[in-house]
Design a protein around this motif. Structure first.
Motif: not given
Length: 234
Positions: A14, A17-18, A21, A148, A155-156, A159-160, A163
């Protein structure tokens, strides 16, 4: 041997992506802060949302007050203690550190931003960004990161989860703050984005410091002569 037995609080899958973000959230915080610096009135969007949400009546007012309490010193302390206890029971010491460090860094950042931005609401109270919203969102983020990592989500999915958890906590506290007239909607958005920016960065720092400490400890252990190779003098 690296000695890194404790799992990271920021799952490797993550991090990118994080990180993106967090950068985007920080940008939103800065832009909103510039737009509403030294303001004492709501913007156009603020006014519309405020008119629809502010002044809720029982039983919803009781719900708003109960939610608001979670961001007050006593309520926030109780949540932090409960979260730290849960992390320790699950043998996740890094997550326990992140709860304290992340909550502290988030609240500290919102306090500093309030002074810098200078936006006020009712009787000159500093309002941007919302510290209550930032705190609860930050705590939800830490819990989501813990779940997590423990469930080894991809990853998906990871991340979901992060969020959704942050959005749910931010929306609940944000609604309460606007309904009670404590903050403008854009204050709430700024608080939510502050948590999104601070927690990934704090998690990265916690992992980095913990890994370096573990490496140094492992190095000293490796350099120390073993007891088996020692002979007592005769």
């Amino acid at each position: 041997m690296t000695g890194r037995s404790a799992p990271p609080v920021l799952p490797p899958a993550l991090r990118v992506r994080l990180g993106l973000m967090a950068a985007l959230a920080a940008l939103v915080v800065v832009v909103l802060g510039v737009l509403y610096a030294d303001a004492s009135t709501p913007g156009t969007v603020d006014a519309r949302i405020f008119a629809a949400v502010y002044g809720v009546r029982p039983p919803w007012r009781h719900v708003a007050l109960a939610t608001d309490f979670l961001g007050e010193p006593v309520g926030a302390a109780a949540l932090v203690v409960a979260a730290v206890t849960g992390c320790l029971l699950l043998r996740r010491p890094r997550a326990a550190v992140l709860v304290v460090a992340g909550a502290g860094a988030t609240v500290g950042t919102t306090t500093l931003l309030k002074t810098l931005v200078g936006r006020t609401i009712y009787d000159g109270n500093l309002s941007y960004p919302s510290g209550h919203t930032a705190f609860l969102s930050a705590l939800a983020l830490v819990v989501a990161l813990l779940v997590t990592g423990r469930l080894d989500l991809g990853r998906t999915a990871g991340t979901s989860l992060v969020l959704v958890a942050a959005l749910a906590a931010g929306a609940a506290m944000g609604w309460a703050q606007v309904a009670l007239g404590a903050h403008y909607p854009t204050d709430v958005l700024g608080g939510w984005c502050t948590a999104l920016a601070v927690i990934p960065a704090t998690a990265w720092l916690v992992d980095g410091l913990a890994d370096r400490t573990a490496d140094r400890t492992a190095g000293r252990t490796a350099d120390r002569p073993s007891d088996a190779g020692r002979r007592e003098p005769r």
